[in-house]
Design an enzyme around this catalytic site. Sequence first.
Site, PDB file in Angstrom:
ATOM      1  N   ARG A 263       0.839  -1.199   0.000  1.00 17.09           N
ATOM      2  CA  ARG A 263       0.000   0.000   0.000  1.00 17.09           C
ATOM      3  C   ARG A 263       0.874   1.248   0.000  1.00 17.09           C
ATOM      4  O   ARG A 263       1.751   1.405   0.840  1.00 17.09           O
ATOM      5  CB  ARG A 263      -0.917  -0.003   1.234  1.00 17.09           C
ATOM      6  CG  ARG A 263      -1.786  -1.261   1.223  1.00 17.09           C
ATOM      7  CD  ARG A 263      -2.871  -1.254   2.270  1.00 17.09           C
ATOM      8  NE  ARG A 263      -3.623  -2.504   2.155  1.00 17.09           N
ATOM      9  CZ  ARG A 263      -4.628  -2.856   2.930  1.00 17.09           C
ATOM     10  NH1 ARG A 263      -5.026  -2.028   3.904  1.00 17.09           N
ATOM     11  NH2 ARG A 263      -5.248  -3.999   2.759  1.00 17.09           N
ATOM     12  N   ARG A 278       1.787   1.718  10.494  1.00 17.67           N
ATOM     13  CA  ARG A 278       1.321   1.905   9.129  1.00 17.67           C
ATOM     14  C   ARG A 278       2.511   1.762   8.201  1.00 17.67           C
ATOM     15  O   ARG A 278       3.385   2.627   8.167  1.00 17.67           O
ATOM     16  CB  ARG A 278       0.683   3.291   8.959  1.00 17.67           C
ATOM     17  CG  ARG A 278      -0.017   3.495   7.612  1.00 17.67           C
ATOM     18  CD  ARG A 278      -0.620   4.875   7.501  1.00 17.67           C
ATOM     19  NE  ARG A 278      -1.756   5.055   8.398  1.00 17.67           N
ATOM     20  CZ  ARG A 278      -2.996   4.671   8.112  1.00 17.67           C
ATOM     21  NH1 ARG A 278      -3.270   4.109   6.952  1.00 17.67           N
ATOM     22  NH2 ARG A 278      -3.970   4.867   8.972  1.00 17.67           N
ATOM     23  N   GLU A 350      -6.559  -1.198  14.453  1.00 18.53           N
ATOM     24  CA  GLU A 350      -7.365  -2.002  13.549  1.00 18.53           C
ATOM     25  C   GLU A 350      -6.499  -3.123  12.984  1.00 18.53           C
ATOM     26  O   GLU A 350      -5.490  -2.871  12.340  1.00 18.53           O
ATOM     27  CB  GLU A 350      -7.893  -1.123  12.404  1.00 18.53           C
ATOM     28  CG  GLU A 350      -8.755  -1.891  11.425  1.00 18.53           C
ATOM     29  CD  GLU A 350      -9.020  -1.099  10.144  1.00 18.53           C
ATOM     30  OE1 GLU A 350      -9.061   0.142  10.209  1.00 18.53           O
ATOM     31  OE2 GLU A 350      -9.157  -1.747   9.089  1.00 18.53           O
ATOM     32  N   SER A 353     -10.652  -6.215   9.129  1.00 17.20           N
ATOM     33  CA  SER A 353     -11.837  -5.543   8.657  1.00 17.20           C
ATOM     34  C   SER A 353     -12.635  -6.617   7.940  1.00 17.20           C
ATOM     35  O   SER A 353     -12.160  -7.203   6.983  1.00 17.20           O
ATOM     36  CB  SER A 353     -11.403  -4.443   7.691  1.00 17.20           C
ATOM     37  OG  SER A 353     -12.410  -3.487   7.531  1.00 17.20           O
ATOM     38  N   ARG A 392       0.590  -5.032  13.074  1.00 14.20           N
ATOM     39  CA  ARG A 392      -0.065  -4.482  14.263  1.00 14.20           C
ATOM     40  C   ARG A 392      -0.283  -5.548  15.328  1.00 14.20           C
ATOM     41  O   ARG A 392      -0.310  -5.247  16.519  1.00 14.20           O
ATOM     42  CB  ARG A 392      -1.389  -3.827  13.880  1.00 14.20           C
ATOM     43  CG  ARG A 392      -1.161  -2.572  13.040  1.00 14.20           C
ATOM     44  CD  ARG A 392      -2.463  -1.944  12.620  1.00 14.20           C
ATOM     45  NE  ARG A 392      -2.218  -0.859  11.666  1.00 14.20           N
ATOM     46  CZ  ARG A 392      -3.171  -0.313  10.910  1.00 14.20           C
ATOM     47  NH1 ARG A 392      -4.416  -0.762  11.010  1.00 14.20           N
ATOM     48  NH2 ARG A 392      -2.883   0.656  10.074  1.00 14.20           N
TER      49      ARG A 392
END
Length: 424
Positions: A263, A278, A350, A353, A392
């Site tokens: 990403r 991130r 997070e 998802s 994470r």
Amino acid sequence: MHDLRALREQAVELRAALRRRGQEQALAPIIDRAVQLDGDRRSTIQAVEERKAARNTLSQEVARKKKAGQSADEEQAGSRALGEEIATLESELAAAQGELDSLLLQLPNAVLADVPAGGEESNTVVRSWGEPRAASGVAPHWEVGEKLGLIDLPRGAKIAGSGFIVFRGAGAGLVRGLLNLMLDLHTREHGYEETWVPVLANRAAMTGTSQLPKFEEDMYALSTDELFLIPTAEVPLTNLYREEILPEAELPKSFAAYSPCFRREAGSHGKDTRGLLRVHEFDKVELVRYALPDRSAAELELLTGHAERVLQLLELPYRVVLLAAGDTGFASAKTYDLEVFAPGVGKWLEVSSCSNFTDFQARRADIRYRPADGGKPRFVHTLNGSGLALPRIIAALLEHGQQPDGSVLLPEALRSYTRTDRLT
RNA sequence: GGACAGGUGGCCGAGUGGUUGAAGGCACCGGUCUCGAAAACCGGCAUACCGGCAACGGUAUCGAGAGUUCGAAUCUCUCCCUGUCCGCCA
């Protein structure tokens, strides 16, 4: 992507769904224009097909006359004239169709009725598990990771740039152990088919899952080959059955795949980007399900439970957040985020998802099933969820398991994979 | 990367410009026959869009796109994919 007929006949409902996302104002002109184009398109189609039918008749007449040794000059001339009209009308049609397609690709999925209206502030915690550890005295994961020699951020940056991680020693072992634990769990206990997929995907695949056309700048692209690095294994897994019709008896189908995810995270520097929070490349085990339409709501609960099970095995306190309409992703009709508490950074992170895309992706990617009663093929519903994303999780483990002596205690279930109960 | 050969319905497979959406076979579904089954025989069996309350009608689709032609599965071009051989290579 939305069904044109639904757009035409249920414009009111669609607008209501967009209102709950807070996007009605922005998108209403698109809907209006699409409905108008659809009308134009259909009347042009009628005009074209009428002429084509006439031309087909004439052509057969030509064939008949020629076979009989007669002249067919008149028919040929008429047919030629029709051909010119057809060409004109068809270019009009192509223009309308092209604009319509690009408009349709811009409309997000309609959220389900039980998704709260509003933006991020309306997100709802639906349940939580475990006790978040008190934040005081817990060092952030980047400090622990560096001190224990598990994570080497400077050298990652040297090789590829900021946001690329090097895991070393027991840190690399932790990555491998976590991936194996997750894949074993999902394939052996949750019934997913283990899958190994390409991490490059073409434009059609990226459009099928709706990374394109809206999010092109978020992806790494190989311009010479028109390929993109996948941001998630959702892309290859959901495109597995693109343009196919599955027998109903094969549903539901479920797939689990490990893949690295890429990403660009353009524009997101500075916010929650320290350490592993991130990054541009990370590892993830992804779960994808193909479901019958009337089963997809239940399948989302099932899928979310599968992802939660990983956190429970890892003994990480987490909460399940039902995203409000405005925070729900473009293609999703309903999404649960799993957030794990990281005491060192004092935040909920997070880590998964889980979404029900209803028929939105299936329509784009043309994935259908044939009903057992032999009726017309219908679009499947697709779902996916992370199960889970690694960096994470590693951050949370390093912070949650911190001991007074600076070592990190690992959860029971992970020890057989890491061959150690403690990182020192 | 180079040379050659190919890509036709769920599968196999005919078909090189004119009722070919596409022969034939297999598979599948229904029926006849049978105590039942098999065999045999009869019938059915793609998808999408447009119009129509419907019956039904129309259009398109033979890897994809563009072109030639009154008319293209059939001819031309570009691209994609598969196979074989050669080259290269972790």
